[in-house]
Every structure is written in structure tokens, then in C-alpha cells.
Design an enzyme around this catalytic site. Structure first.
Site, mmCIF file in Angstrom:
data_model
loop_
_atom_site.group_PDB
_atom_site.id
_atom_site.type_symbol
_atom_site.label_atom_id
_atom_site.label_comp_id
_atom_site.label_asym_id
_atom_site.label_seq_id
_atom_site.Cartn_x
_atom_site.Cartn_y
_atom_site.Cartn_z
ATOM 1 N N THR A 1 0.823 -1.201 0.000
ATOM 2 C CA THR A 1 0.000 0.000 0.000
ATOM 3 C C THR A 1 0.865 1.262 0.000
ATOM 4 O O THR A 1 1.976 1.259 0.555
ATOM 5 C CB THR A 1 -0.911 -0.012 1.236
ATOM 6 O OG1 THR A 1 -1.511 1.272 1.400
ATOM 7 C CG2 THR A 1 -0.133 -0.315 2.521
ATOM 8 N N ASP A 2 0.322 2.341 -0.551
ATOM 9 C CA ASP A 2 1.021 3.633 -0.504
ATOM 10 C C ASP A 2 1.182 4.142 0.931
ATOM 11 O O ASP A 2 2.001 5.029 1.191
ATOM 12 C CB ASP A 2 0.285 4.675 -1.351
ATOM 13 C CG ASP A 2 -1.162 4.909 -0.929
ATOM 14 O OD1 ASP A 2 -1.663 4.206 -0.031
ATOM 15 O OD2 ASP A 2 -1.798 5.828 -1.509
ATOM 16 N N GLU A 3 0.389 3.591 1.856
ATOM 17 C CA GLU A 3 0.430 4.095 3.235
ATOM 18 C C GLU A 3 1.773 3.841 3.911
ATOM 19 O O GLU A 3 2.073 4.447 4.943
ATOM 20 C CB GLU A 3 -0.671 3.456 4.071
ATOM 21 C CG GLU A 3 -2.040 3.786 3.552
ATOM 22 C CD GLU A 3 -3.128 3.470 4.546
ATOM 23 O OE1 GLU A 3 -2.817 3.217 5.723
ATOM 24 O OE2 GLU A 3 -4.291 3.480 4.136
ATOM 25 N N TYR B 1 -1.949 -0.531 11.094
ATOM 26 C CA TYR B 1 -2.108 -1.223 9.807
ATOM 27 C C TYR B 1 -0.924 -0.947 8.883
ATOM 28 O O TYR B 1 -0.276 -1.871 8.372
ATOM 29 C CB TYR B 1 -3.418 -0.800 9.127
ATOM 30 C CG TYR B 1 -3.442 -1.093 7.642
ATOM 31 C CD1 TYR B 1 -3.489 -2.408 7.173
ATOM 32 C CD2 TYR B 1 -3.371 -0.063 6.693
ATOM 33 C CE1 TYR B 1 -3.479 -2.690 5.809
ATOM 34 C CE2 TYR B 1 -3.366 -0.327 5.332
ATOM 35 C CZ TYR B 1 -3.425 -1.648 4.889
ATOM 36 O OH TYR B 1 -3.401 -1.919 3.549
ATOM 37 N N LYS C 1 2.100 -3.380 7.276
ATOM 38 C CA LYS C 1 2.357 -3.537 5.841
ATOM 39 C C LYS C 1 3.811 -3.160 5.527
ATOM 40 O O LYS C 1 4.472 -3.842 4.737
ATOM 41 C CB LYS C 1 1.391 -2.676 5.026
ATOM 42 C CG LYS C 1 -0.062 -3.126 5.068
ATOM 43 C CD LYS C 1 -0.317 -4.515 4.499
ATOM 44 C CE LYS C 1 -0.103 -4.609 3.016
ATOM 45 N NZ LYS C 1 -0.534 -5.943 2.473
HETATM 46 P P1 NAD Z 1 -10.099 -6.991 2.447
HETATM 47 O O1 NAD Z 1 -10.141 -6.775 3.909
HETATM 48 O O2 NAD Z 1 -11.297 -6.661 1.617
HETATM 49 O O3 NAD Z 1 -9.728 -8.513 2.129
HETATM 50 C C1 NAD Z 1 -8.714 -9.192 2.811
HETATM 51 C C2 NAD Z 1 -8.883 -10.680 2.540
HETATM 52 O O4 NAD Z 1 -7.822 -11.367 3.221
HETATM 53 C C3 NAD Z 1 -10.206 -11.243 3.053
HETATM 54 O O5 NAD Z 1 -10.773 -12.094 2.096
HETATM 55 C C4 NAD Z 1 -9.790 -12.016 4.300
HETATM 56 O O6 NAD Z 1 -10.630 -13.121 4.608
HETATM 57 C C5 NAD Z 1 -8.380 -12.463 3.924
HETATM 58 N N1 NAD Z 1 -7.566 -12.755 5.114
HETATM 59 C C6 NAD Z 1 -7.441 -11.977 6.223
HETATM 60 N N2 NAD Z 1 -6.631 -12.589 7.111
HETATM 61 C C7 NAD Z 1 -6.231 -13.763 6.531
HETATM 62 C C8 NAD Z 1 -5.380 -14.813 6.957
HETATM 63 N N3 NAD Z 1 -4.790 -14.797 8.148
HETATM 64 N N4 NAD Z 1 -5.182 -15.850 6.104
HETATM 65 C C9 NAD Z 1 -5.795 -15.874 4.905
HETATM 66 N N5 NAD Z 1 -6.635 -14.922 4.464
HETATM 67 C C10 NAD Z 1 -6.839 -13.869 5.263
HETATM 68 O O7 NAD Z 1 -8.819 -6.194 1.948
HETATM 69 P P2 NAD Z 1 -8.547 -5.496 0.541
HETATM 70 O O8 NAD Z 1 -8.972 -4.087 0.595
HETATM 71 O O9 NAD Z 1 -9.064 -6.394 -0.535
HETATM 72 O O10 NAD Z 1 -6.942 -5.516 0.535
HETATM 73 C C11 NAD Z 1 -6.249 -6.675 0.075
HETATM 74 C C12 NAD Z 1 -4.762 -6.409 0.015
HETATM 75 O O11 NAD Z 1 -4.522 -5.302 -0.843
HETATM 76 C C13 NAD Z 1 -4.164 -6.053 1.366
HETATM 77 O O12 NAD Z 1 -2.878 -6.634 1.452
HETATM 78 C C14 NAD Z 1 -4.049 -4.535 1.326
HETATM 79 O O13 NAD Z 1 -2.983 -4.086 2.135
HETATM 80 C C15 NAD Z 1 -3.766 -4.323 -0.144
HETATM 81 N N6 NAD Z 1 -4.178 -2.986 -0.644
HETATM 82 C C16 NAD Z 1 -5.478 -2.593 -0.556
HETATM 83 C C17 NAD Z 1 -5.855 -1.347 -1.056
HETATM 84 C C18 NAD Z 1 -7.279 -0.848 -0.966
HETATM 85 O O14 NAD Z 1 -7.531 0.306 -1.292
HETATM 86 N N7 NAD Z 1 -8.242 -1.663 -0.557
HETATM 87 C C19 NAD Z 1 -4.875 -0.515 -1.618
HETATM 88 C C20 NAD Z 1 -3.541 -0.949 -1.667
HETATM 89 C C21 NAD Z 1 -3.207 -2.205 -1.189
HETATM 90 O O1 DAU Z 2 -4.127 3.919 0.443
HETATM 91 C C1 DAU Z 2 -4.368 2.540 0.388
HETATM 92 C C2 DAU Z 2 -5.202 2.123 1.567
HETATM 93 O O2 DAU Z 2 -6.520 2.622 1.312
HETATM 94 C C3 DAU Z 2 -5.227 0.620 1.786
HETATM 95 O O3 DAU Z 2 -3.937 0.193 2.131
HETATM 96 C C4 DAU Z 2 -6.201 0.250 2.894
HETATM 97 O O4 DAU Z 2 -6.297 -1.157 3.008
HETATM 98 C C5 DAU Z 2 -7.560 0.811 2.533
HETATM 99 O O5 DAU Z 2 -8.505 0.544 3.571
HETATM 100 C C6 DAU Z 2 -7.465 2.322 2.315
HETATM 101 O O6 DAU Z 2 -7.108 3.003 3.550
HETATM 102 P P1 DAU Z 2 -7.827 4.377 4.006
HETATM 103 O O7 DAU Z 2 -7.708 4.463 5.479
HETATM 104 O O8 DAU Z 2 -7.348 5.505 3.169
HETATM 105 O O9 DAU Z 2 -9.334 4.033 3.545
HETATM 106 P P2 DAU Z 2 -10.757 4.278 4.239
HETATM 107 O O10 DAU Z 2 -11.776 3.864 3.241
HETATM 108 O O11 DAU Z 2 -10.843 3.703 5.597
HETATM 109 O O12 DAU Z 2 -10.795 5.872 4.385
HETATM 110 C C7 DAU Z 2 -10.619 6.724 3.262
HETATM 111 C C8 DAU Z 2 -10.605 8.160 3.777
HETATM 112 O O13 DAU Z 2 -11.913 8.487 4.267
HETATM 113 C C9 DAU Z 2 -9.676 8.407 4.936
HETATM 114 O O14 DAU Z 2 -9.186 9.732 4.854
HETATM 115 C C10 DAU Z 2 -10.578 8.285 6.173
HETATM 116 C C11 DAU Z 2 -11.872 8.826 5.663
HETATM 117 N N1 DAU Z 2 -13.127 8.283 6.243
HETATM 118 C C12 DAU Z 2 -13.261 6.943 6.343
HETATM 119 C C13 DAU Z 2 -14.423 6.408 6.833
HETATM 120 C C14 DAU Z 2 -14.619 4.930 6.973
HETATM 121 C C15 DAU Z 2 -14.143 9.167 6.585
HETATM 122 O O15 DAU Z 2 -14.018 10.394 6.456
HETATM 123 N N2 DAU Z 2 -15.313 8.636 7.046
HETATM 124 C C16 DAU Z 2 -15.505 7.293 7.188
HETATM 125 O O16 DAU Z 2 -16.608 6.889 7.610
#
Ligand code: NAD
Ligand code: DAU
Length: 332
Positions: free
Chosen positions: A121-123, A148, A152
């Protein structure tokens, strides 16, 4: 790469990648997923069982992971605890899955010589000021803010060390915020869409000035496939689609889509340690590997995502009440 193991393939981003593999390759896919609260079997249901097999198990369980890794040509690692707010409430499971899980996988790919792509992730780079002209690149310093993002970052550093010390064939990608179908209602965009469907105001943290760099989940999938097949071993690739928007802008657009006043939103308690802004420069991925995002119009992508949530209420409705109760208890 005929046989690909996808950890976390029943989650939001991982299932998008599995759909991409079925649509654009002839690989057979095994999903290893623990099926936590964030997983969805429904996200995989439309896929042919002849191409996609689901194994329910923990990525931190070496007895499960070892034989699976041995039976595949490549592993793409999505499995993680993914929600920042949850990591503030209970970090332990984030360390276990994100750090110990990645370590377990690394030991298995080391033993079997299997190609690995680690999805990060960019985070890991921390955050930027609103006016900072710089964007994150592969050479930005690691500076994570939340439990989190710290887990990562830790997992990324393990991957780098296993490449250098043990010759593991791995790549890493650091992607920005994904949006699209099948995202859990705890996350920002689905939470606000479903709030508005329910006649409630969007709940925006702090003053809503925080900026995220949005990318469609399908573009993340094509980027990961590009890196898996054409990326240089040991390299990290930043993945982004030039989609910077403030949270207020996104919340207002959702309200306008439903014909509601753009001012009809609640500013609620801020997230502790809340990162201000993410912005990514994905020039390396674009110039070296020739990748480009297909969903360049964020407003159009958000509109179709909203329509998807309208049409799939039966999928998200069972989770909505508990998610809102948990946020309400924190003043969010
Ligand atoms: P998500 O929470 O929707 O899905 C995570 C999945 O991993 C789920 O299906 C869960 O059951 C599985 N999981 C959790 N713990 C596990 C374990 N111990 N063993 C096996 N499976 C397990 O998450 P997401 O948003 O789909 O993110 C997936 C990946 O992509 C993560 O590594 C996250 O850091 C990365 N990522 C997400 C975003 C985003 O914006 N969502 C952006 C950049 C990177
Ligand atoms: O940047 C990549 C990341 O993006 C991934 O690594 C994470 O897995 C993914 O969850 C996401 O992280 P964020 O914390 O940026 O996403 P989230 O959807 O939780 O929040 C997006 C923005 O909105 C953040 O600035 C927090 C804000 N927010 C979030 C929630 C849930 C609100 O203002 N209100 C809300 O109710």
C-alpha cells in the site's frame, strides 16, 4: 504461469485480481483465504469452478501454506487485515496476519523457489502536505502512521530482505486507495453510498480535507498482472491512477448522484493519526512495463460503483447495522 495461488482472493482487491486472471489468462487459480468478516464467497461465485478453487485456511499456518506453494508456479499475496480504523481498536491480529502471515509465505516460497508478488500500500510512505508538489515514488522513505500501515511496511521489508539474503524471486507493489464493487461497507466510499441509500448523511472524519488518490480495483488488478509477468525481481512498483480527491469532494458527489444537497453531511470525530494526503507517481510502472489505467474518469467510475451498490443491497445489507453501531460507539 499456469497455476497461480492468490492469498486473500475472497476479499475486495484479491477477488478483483482473480476475476482478471479468469478473464485475461488461461491460468488455473487457487484462492487461499481465511474467510474473515471482510471476505465474500459471493465475489467469486460467478467464476467457473474448473478455473478457480477456494481453500479455506490461514496464511500464517505453515502446514497449509507449504503444500499449496509447492503446487503452484506463482503466488500473489493479498491476504491481510486491511482497515486502519480496526487496527487502532485491535492491532494484534494485524501483526499476526500481515507480518507473521507474510513471513510464513516467504519461508515457503524460499523452500520451493516459487515466484512471489507481494501486494502492499502507498500508506507505507506516510502522508503528504496538501500543497506538497512531490508525490510518492518507489524511492520515498518508509514512514508509516497507523498500526495497519506499520504492519504492511514491516511485511514489505521482510520481502526485500528475503530477496537479498535468500534470493527469493519477489516483487512488491504499493498501490493507492481502490474503489469499485465488492468493497466492505466499513470503508469510506461504500459506507457513504449505503448511508445515503438509507437516507442518512455521509459521515466524514475531521474537516474532510484529507485527500486520497483513487484507482479503480480493475486497474489495480491489471497492474499486478503486469508486474507479476514483466516486473524485475527485487523491484517495487508504485501503482496509481492520478485520482486525487478530498473526502469532502467524494461525499458531495455521492449526495449529488442521489439528488441530495451536497451540504447534507456530518463532520464526525477524526481518526487518530489520520494521514492527510496520499498522491502517487506511477511513472516507473508506466514507462518500464507499459501499464496504463483504463478507468481514467473517477466521476464515471464512482457513478457506476454507486449503481452497483444500489443493485446489490442483498450483499451489503447484512453487515450495515453492525458496522454503523461500531462507528457510532466511537462518535463516527
Ligand atoms: P479486504 O479486507 O477486503 O480482504 C482481505 C482478505 O484477506 C479477506 O478475504 C480475508 O478473509 C483475507 N484474510 C485476512 N486474514 C487472513 C489470513 N490470516 N489468512 C488468509 N486470508 C486472510 O482487503 P482489501 O482491501 O481487498 O486488501 C487486500 C490487500 O490489498 C491487502 O494486502 C491490502 O494491504 C492491499 N491494498 C489494498 C488497497 C485498498 O484500497 N483496498 C490498496 C492498496 C493495497
Ligand atoms: O491507500 C491505500 C489504503 O486505502 C489501503 O492500504 C487500505 O487497506 C484501505 O482501507 C485504504 O485506507 P484508508 O484508510 O485511506 O481508507 P478508508 O476507506 O478507511 O478511508 C478513506 C478516507 O476516508 C480516509 O481519509 C478516512 C476517511 N473516512 C473513512 C471512513 C470509513 C471518513 O471520512 N469517514 C468514514 O466513515
Amino acid at each position: 504461469m499456469r497455476r497461480i495461488l492468490v492469498t486473500g482472493g475472497a476479499g475486495f482487491v484479491g477477488s478483483g485480481f482473480v476475476h482478471h486472471l479468469v478473464a485475461h489468462t488461461d491460468a488455473s487459480v487457487t484462492v487461499l483465504d481465511k474467510l474473515t468478516y471482510a471476505a465474500s464467497r459471493d465475489a467469486l461465485r460467478a467464476l467457473p469452478p474448473s478455473r478457480v478453487q477456494l481453500v479455506v485456511g490461514d496464511v500464517a499456518d505453515a502446514d497449509v501454506v507449504g503444500p499449496l506453494v509447492a503446487a503452484h508456479d506463482a503466488v500473489v499475496h493479498y491476504a491481510a487485515e486491511s482497515h486502519n480504523d480496526n487496527s487502532l481498536d485491535d492491532p494484534a491480529v494485524f501483526v499476526q496476519t500481515n507480518v507473521v502471515g507474510t513471513f510464513t509465505l516467504l519461508e515457503a516460497v524460499r523452500r520451493h523457489g516459487t515466484r512471489l508478488h507481494h501486494v502492499s500500500t502507498d500508506e507505507v510512505y506516510g502522508d503528504l502536505d496538501l500543497e506538497d508538489p512531490q508525490r510518492f515514488t518507489e524511492s520515498s522513505a518508509y514512514d508509516p502512521s497507523s498500526p495497519y500501515s506499520a504492519t504492511k511496511a514491516g511485511s514489505d521489508l521482510l520481502v526485500r530482505a528475503w530477496v537479498r539474503s535468500f534470493g527469493v524471486r519477489a516483487t512488491v507493489s504499493t498501490c493507492s486507495n481502490n474503489y469499485g464493487p465488492w468493497q466492505h461497507v466499513e470503508k469510506f466510499i461504500p459506507r457513504q453510498i449505503t448511508n445515503v441509500i438509507d437516507g442518512q448523511p455521509p459521515k466524514v472524519y475531521g474537516a474532510g480535507r484529507n485527500v486520497r488518490d483513487w484507482i479503480h480495483v480493475d486497474d489495480h488488478a491489471s497492474a499486478v498482472w503486469t508486474i507479476l509477468t514483466r516486473g524485475r525481481i527485487g523491484e517495487t512498483y508504485v501503482v496509481g491512477a492520478d485520482g486525487e480527491r478530498s473526502n469532502l469532494e467524494v461525499a458531495r458527489q455521492i449526495l449529488e448522484h442521489f439528488g441530495r444537497s451536497p451540504g447534507d453531511l456530518d463532520l464526525v470525530a477524526d481518526r487518530a493519526g489520520h494521514d492527510l494526503r496520499y498522491a502517487l507517481d506511477s511513472a516507473k510502472l508506466r514507462t518500464e512495463l507499459g501499464w496504463a489505467p483504463q478507468h481514467r474518469d473517477f466521476e464515471a467510475g464512482l457513478a457506476s460503483t454507486i449503481e452497483w451498490y444500489v443493485a446489490h443491497e442483498d450483499w451489503w445489507r447484512p453487515h450495515k447495522q453492525a458496522v454503523e453501531a461500531s462507528y457510532a460507539a466511537k462518535g463516527q
